[in-house]
Design an enzyme around this catalytic site. Structure first.
Site, PDB file in Angstrom:
ATOM      1  N   PHE A 225       0.828  -1.220   0.000  1.00  0.00           N
ATOM      2  CA  PHE A 225       0.000   0.000   0.000  1.00  0.00           C
ATOM      3  C   PHE A 225       0.856   1.261   0.000  1.00  0.00           C
ATOM      4  CE2 PHE A 225      -2.192  -3.371   2.438  1.00  0.00           C
ATOM      5  CZ  PHE A 225      -3.145  -3.684   1.500  1.00  0.00           C
ATOM      6  N   ILE A 450       2.422  -7.441  -5.484  1.00  0.00           N
ATOM      7  CA  ILE A 450       2.271  -7.196  -4.043  1.00  0.00           C
ATOM      8  C   ILE A 450       0.912  -7.689  -3.547  1.00  0.00           C
ATOM      9  CG2 ILE A 450       3.909  -5.294  -4.011  1.00  0.00           C
ATOM     10  CD1 ILE A 450       1.530  -3.346  -4.019  1.00  0.00           C
ATOM     11  N   GLY A 451       0.335  -8.600  -4.302  1.00  0.00           N
ATOM     12  CA  GLY A 451      -0.971  -9.135  -3.943  1.00  0.00           C
ATOM     13  C   GLY A 451      -2.063  -8.649  -4.873  1.00  0.00           C
ATOM     14  N   GLY A 493       1.846   0.196 -12.171  1.00  0.00           N
ATOM     15  CA  GLY A 493       2.610  -1.012 -12.448  1.00  0.00           C
ATOM     16  C   GLY A 493       2.195  -1.681 -13.744  1.00  0.00           C
ATOM     17  N   ARG A 564      -9.447   0.193 -20.163  1.00  0.00           N
ATOM     18  CA  ARG A 564      -9.810  -1.209 -20.368  1.00  0.00           C
ATOM     19  C   ARG A 564      -9.397  -2.016 -19.139  1.00  0.00           C
ATOM     20  NH1 ARG A 564      -6.240  -4.928 -23.045  1.00  0.00           N
ATOM     21  NH2 ARG A 564      -7.230  -6.967 -22.808  1.00  0.00           N
ATOM     22  N   ILE A 565     -10.306  -2.849 -18.655  1.00  0.00           N
ATOM     23  CA  ILE A 565     -10.013  -3.706 -17.506  1.00  0.00           C
ATOM     24  C   ILE A 565      -9.392  -4.995 -18.033  1.00  0.00           C
ATOM     25  CG2 ILE A 565     -11.005  -4.964 -15.564  1.00  0.00           C
ATOM     26  CD1 ILE A 565     -11.018  -1.885 -15.244  1.00  0.00           C
ATOM     27  N   PRO A 568     -10.566  -9.067 -15.167  1.00  0.00           N
ATOM     28  CA  PRO A 568     -11.760  -8.630 -14.411  1.00  0.00           C
ATOM     29  C   PRO A 568     -11.832  -9.173 -12.990  1.00  0.00           C
ATOM     30  CG  PRO A 568     -12.354  -9.242 -16.643  1.00  0.00           C
ATOM     31  CD  PRO A 568     -10.907  -9.602 -16.485  1.00  0.00           C
ATOM     32  N   GLY A 638      -4.723   2.680 -14.143  1.00  0.00           N
ATOM     33  CA  GLY A 638      -4.479   1.921 -12.916  1.00  0.00           C
ATOM     34  C   GLY A 638      -5.739   1.782 -12.080  1.00  0.00           C
ATOM     35  N   GLU A 641      -5.706   1.978  -6.639  1.00  0.00           N
ATOM     36  CA  GLU A 641      -5.911   2.990  -5.607  1.00  0.00           C
ATOM     37  C   GLU A 641      -7.255   3.696  -5.661  1.00  0.00           C
ATOM     38  OE1 GLU A 641      -1.811   4.905  -4.693  1.00  0.00           O
ATOM     39  OE2 GLU A 641      -1.602   3.930  -6.642  1.00  0.00           O
TER      40      GLU A 641
END
Lengths: 675, 324
Positions: A225, A450-451, A493, A564-565, A568, A638, A641
């Protein structure tokens, strides 16, 4: 697509930083300062050094040799000055963790010349100043148009102060390092980091080594985070301890130590002034913040920058003021800037809607800008209005009676609220390679998961670029020996790494050979000048107990426009995770600083309340399909966040709708509603 | 590592015999192990009493129930007789901690757990309870979740147990054994106010061991336990209440039990409120008067005055819910 390393994780096969099996390893434990300001008068480690099993003790008495000492948080043990409570003053290295910990507790006698400390941020702090820039490089202050005239001309105004407390990242995996010096003087660090390349470069510089002599391995990371976005002191300490002991050294921070040494979100005191005409069009927006940093380093959270992004206004002023206190240096925590800033701005917009007698969604739509208000740049894409409308439809907003404090179910007051969210779409230079092996593809990039599901998303991206199935692609990440990459931070990222992976895959297809590489430095540098942001609309329904002030969130919906995702299932998890963290910020999270002792009081998971499962409703997440050709080859923004950004304001606005009480100071604990 | 002995006792007599100065009893360890890690508790010897044969919940001839000290919280909260006959106790137990902790925690240990005051748990700071005579930094410092009644200039800690609040309302009798023989300690009465020696949480003598908690037959009336906290689960109470109410056909309060958690150094039996209510006409006026009678004792600190309002609201709203 499922998480490609999911089986490794649930079967315990995924190796985290502290878990590598290293021969001959010794264990280190950090001794922390017991005062918030002053100097070490004497440090006597003789009792520790004579404890059976203790190998060595390092402290400022030894002043271990370092290279670049410009970063005072990383330049450990270089002098007797103490800048905050909990600063590392020594490290004990021993045969076992237990011996190291006990010797650190009882065998290192530190005497201090203590000076009075100042740890309390307040709006009239005499030390407040305007930093030159705020994180990561924005100007502190912007002004456009005549704010005072805009406010004077306004039909309705809002002028309120909103505060957010200090918050801690609380990643599940602690900050941990294993340092191994090779016979040739090369250093390997198994570390829990959000960016192996940057970690290597910074740590090498601090240690006075060329970067090629350092390798950072972080194949799996249990959350960060932002707190693992840069090396923390434990990485440098572990390397120094291993050098001094002549052995590999394992060092993890305890949860208590993480509170002091791994960053946190600054508390903020924000004043927002809004003016609007009779139609609800903004005539002025003024957003100012007071926040804190340490005396060691200037970290200025970009709290009011969101007001340069969100709404059309002829007069806009944003400003930042910083007080340097005797506290640890604050740092990145999920959407630094946007998260506290949007709590204030979106609470104020709700107050403005009520003052203007307008629906809060319509108020926002009324103030939709044609170009980014702060810069005048066009947006690469902006679909806030679509998010608000889609969210309103899904949430049943049309049935909402705006009157606050009138819906009682049993003893629970029910209310709903809305807030916008936003987060920039960044991209930074990254390299990647792809090679062919027995008909499969090996993709290499010094990215890190990082997960978030980064490994999975990159597998998908590479498969799409190669026209292959994901089963044919193996992605290697989490190692600074791989092609250099930017960090898993700033929600950039996947965009950064993915661009490099796509270009490498394209090059492979073009050259038809066994291997190809790509470096996106030029491409990223040449990108057209757009304002690039994701947007979202967040809705909350809350129940507030009329007798006790307890708040329960019964519904939480987020609708996002984030390009664009790519993956999903994992994207949904990111949004849900962000919204859950926002719920915690809204209702319970706070780090309390003790003014007398100068330390963080609520420094464990019993005292710092994170949401329990019982606090979190079935969170609804949706996104709208967004085509944006100005981003990257994947067309993605992104998503790590933005989920947190609007949540706290949506909940606070819903609490107002439920009760008629406007809570401007987070968290919204029962005491604030017992009036 | 600070060394300590660990021995497992086979029965209560043996456990007591193994107890010397510096010894602590260990059962579920959900609090003591934390305190040892923090350096708050530094026993020379742990006598493990977790497997002593006090693990049963049995009816007794007078209509009450006997609960062994090593009964796990999860077993107590799930026990059909407890749920049916003492619902406030089942609810209190299930509102404490988490499922995992309740699986380990025992009845005896739950009664004897220490305060979660942040200063008590931080050995770098003064605390009269942990280090007598060093002072109480919570009084000028962070006390938003500390006591509003019964506290002293030495200590403003609260007792953290939920279960103990219900037991206090139910007139539990705590059976203990020690070198001086067996005795029975009534609740309220097991826990003590801080006074000038807050290091002592209870009236138990060194080496005394809780073996059983006995409840008389449940009083007639509707009862519940309600806990207000800063998150929905796994948090200590800001204020909690164990309440029972019985109203006769004329609308007169025949029986009432009220105990509060999160407000004092002890699970707080609200005897003044009970006295005010019993015999009066049930209704909003009587509930408010009862709450005010009890809370007249409140001496809130600068940052926990909200607890007075919260306790008042909780008393009146819980009674309202219990009234038929």
């Amino acid at each position: 697509m499922n998480r490609v390393e999911g089986r490794d994780k649930v079967t315990g096969q995924a190796t985290y930083a502290y878990e590598y099996d290293v021969e001959g390893v010794a264990y280190a434990f950090v001794v922390q300062s017991a005062i918030a300001k002053g100097r070490i008068r004497s440090l006597d480690a003789s009792a520790a050094l004579t404890t059976p099993g203790v190998l060595t003790v390092l402290s400022s008495a030894d002043r271990p040799e370092l290279g670049d000492t410009d970063d005072p948080e990383l330049a450990v043990f270089q002098g007797p000055e103490i800048a905050y409570h909990g600063q590392a003053v020594a490290v004990v290295v021993a045969e076992t963790l237990e011996v190291a910990r006990e010797a650190a507790r009882t065998g290192v006698r530190v005497e201090y010349d203590e000076e009075p400390h100042d740890v309390r941020l307040r709006p009239d702090h005499p030390g407040l100043y305007r930093p030159k820039v705020v994180n990561p490089g924005f100007p502190s202050r912007t002004e456009k148009g005549d704010v005072e005239a805009g406010l004077a001309d306004a039909v309705v105004t809002v002028d309120e102060v909103y505060t957010t407390p200090a918050l801690h990242n609380n990643a599940m995996e602690p900050h941990a390092t294993i340092a191994v010096w090779g016979p040739d003087g090369d250093l390997t660090l198994y570390d829990s980091t959000q960016g192996p390349t940057g970690h290597r470069d910074i740590t090498a510089r601090v240690l006075g080594l060329p970067p090629e002599r350092v390798r950072v391995v972080s194949r799996h990371v249990g959350g960060g985070f932002g707190s693992k976005g840069t090396p923390r002191p434990q990485a440098v300490i572990a390397a120094l301890a291993a050098r001094a002991a002549g052995r590999p050294v394992k060092l993890t921070l305890t949860r208590h130590q993480m509170y002091d040494m791994t960053g946190y979100r600054t508390p903020t005191i924000q004043r927002v002034r809004l003016g609007a005409d009779a139609q609800g069009r903004l005539t002025a927006l003024d957003h100012d913040v007071a926040e804190q940093s340490s005396t060691l380093k200037e970290f200025a959270e970009q709290t009011t920058v969101v007001s340069r992004v969100m709404y059309a206004t002829p007069a806009l002023r944003t400003d930042h003021h910083l007080a340097r206190l005797d506290v640890p240096t604050p740092s990145w925590m999920r959407a630094p800037g946007e998260t506290p800033g949007m709590f204030a701005l979106e609470s104020a917009m709700d107050e403005l809607a009520i003052a203007a007698g307008m629906d809060p969604i319509e108020l926002r739509i009324t103030n939709e800008p044609d170009a980014e208000p702060g810069s005048g740049r066009p947006y690469s894409s902006r679909n806030l209005v679509a998010c608000l409308r889609e969210g309103a439809h899904r949430f049943g907003w049309a049935r909402r009676d705006p009157e606050p404090g009138i819906r009682l179910e049993g003893r629970w007051l029910v209310g709903t609220g809305v807030a916008s969210s936003t987060y920039p779409a960044y991209r930074r230079p990254t390299s990647a390679s792809v090679s062919v092996l027995n008909g499969d593809f090996i993709v290499r990039v010094a990215a890190v998961d990082i997960g978030t599901g980064a490994r999975t998303a990159l597998t998908r991206i590479a498969a799409d670029a190669l026209g292959a199935s994901p089963e044919q692609v193996r992605v290697e990440i989490g190692d600074s020996d791989l092609p250099k990459a930017t960090l898993a931070g700033g929600s950039m990222g996947t965009a950064s790494w993915g661009t490099a992976v796509v270009r490498a895959c394209e090059a492979l297809l073009k050259n038809g050979g066994k291997e190809a590489t790509a470096d996106t430095t030029d491409e990223v540098g040449e990108a057209a000048d757009f304002a690039r942001h994701a947007f979202g609309a967040q809705f909350a329904e809350v129940r507030v107990h009329a007798d006790t002030g307890e708040v329960r969130v019964s519904r939480l919906l987020g609708v996002f426009a984030a390009g664009r995702i790519i993956a999903p299932k994992l994207a949904r998890s990111q949004f849900i995770g962000g919204m859950t963290m926002g719920l915690g910020m809204a209702l319970m999270e706070q780090t309390i600083t003790d003014p007398d002792f100068g330390d963080f009081l609520t420094d464990d998971l019993a005292q710092y309340h994170l949401p329990a499962c019982a606090d979190v409703p079935a969170i609804e997440v949706a996104w709208i399909d967004e085509e944006d050709p100005y981003l990257n080859p994947m067309g993605s923004k992104g998503i790590g966040e933005i989920g947190i950004v609007g949540t706290a304001a949506a909940i606070a606005n819903a609490v107002h709708h439920a009760t008629g009480h406007r809570i401007r100071h987070l968290p919204i604990t029962p005491d604030k509603l017992l009036i | 590592m600070r060394p300590f002995d660990y021995v497992r006792a086979g029965d209560g007599r043996q456990a007591v015999g193994l107890h010397e100065p510096g010894t602590m009893y260990l059962a579920g360890g959900t609090n003591l192990v934390d305190l040892m890690r923090l350096g708050v508790a530094e026993p020379d010897r742990l006598v493990d009493v977790g497997r002593l044969p006090y693990d049963r919940i049995e009816p007794v001839p007078d209509g009450g129930v006997r609960i062994g000290a090593t009964v796990r919280n999860s077993d107590l909260g799930a026990h059909p007789d407890i749920r049916r006959r003492y619902p406030m106790l089942a609810r209190a137990v299930l509102s404490g901690a988490s499922g995992q902790v309740r699986n380990m925690a025992t009845v005896g240990g739950n009664l004897l757990q220490r305060t979660r005051c942040g200063y008590f748990q931080d050995v770098s700071k003064p605390c009269n309870k942990r280090a007598p005579g060093t002072g109480c930094p919570a009084i000028p410092g962070e006390h938003h979740n500390l006591a509003i009644v019964g506290h002293s200039d030495s200590c403003v800690a609260t007792h953290p147990s939920d279960m103990a609040v219900a037991l206090t309302a139910l007139d539990a009798r705590v059976h203990v054994t020690g070198t001086g023989g067996d005795r029975v300690v009534p609740m309220p009465g097991l826990h003590r106010l801080p006074g000038t020696d807050p290091q002592r949480d209870t009236v138990l003598e060194p080496g005394e061991l809780i073996t059983t908690v006995e409840l008389p037959a449940p009083p007639v009336g509707r009862s519940t336990y309600r806990k207000v906290r800063e998150r929905a689960s796994f948090a200590f109470a800001l204020v909690s209440i164990a309440a029972l109410l019985d109203i006769d056909s004329d609308g007169i309060v025949r029986e009432c039990r009220l105990a509060l958690g999160g407000v004092a150094h002890v699970p707080w039996r609200a005897a003044r409120a009970e006295d005010a209510l019993i015999g009066s006409v049930a209704g909003e006026e009587a509930y408010a008067a009862a709450a005010d009678a009890e809370l007249a004792l409140a001496r809130p600190l600068p940052r926990n005055a909200y607890k007075v309002a919260l306790a008042r609201n909780l008393i009146t709203s819980t009674l309202r819910e219990l009234a038929p």
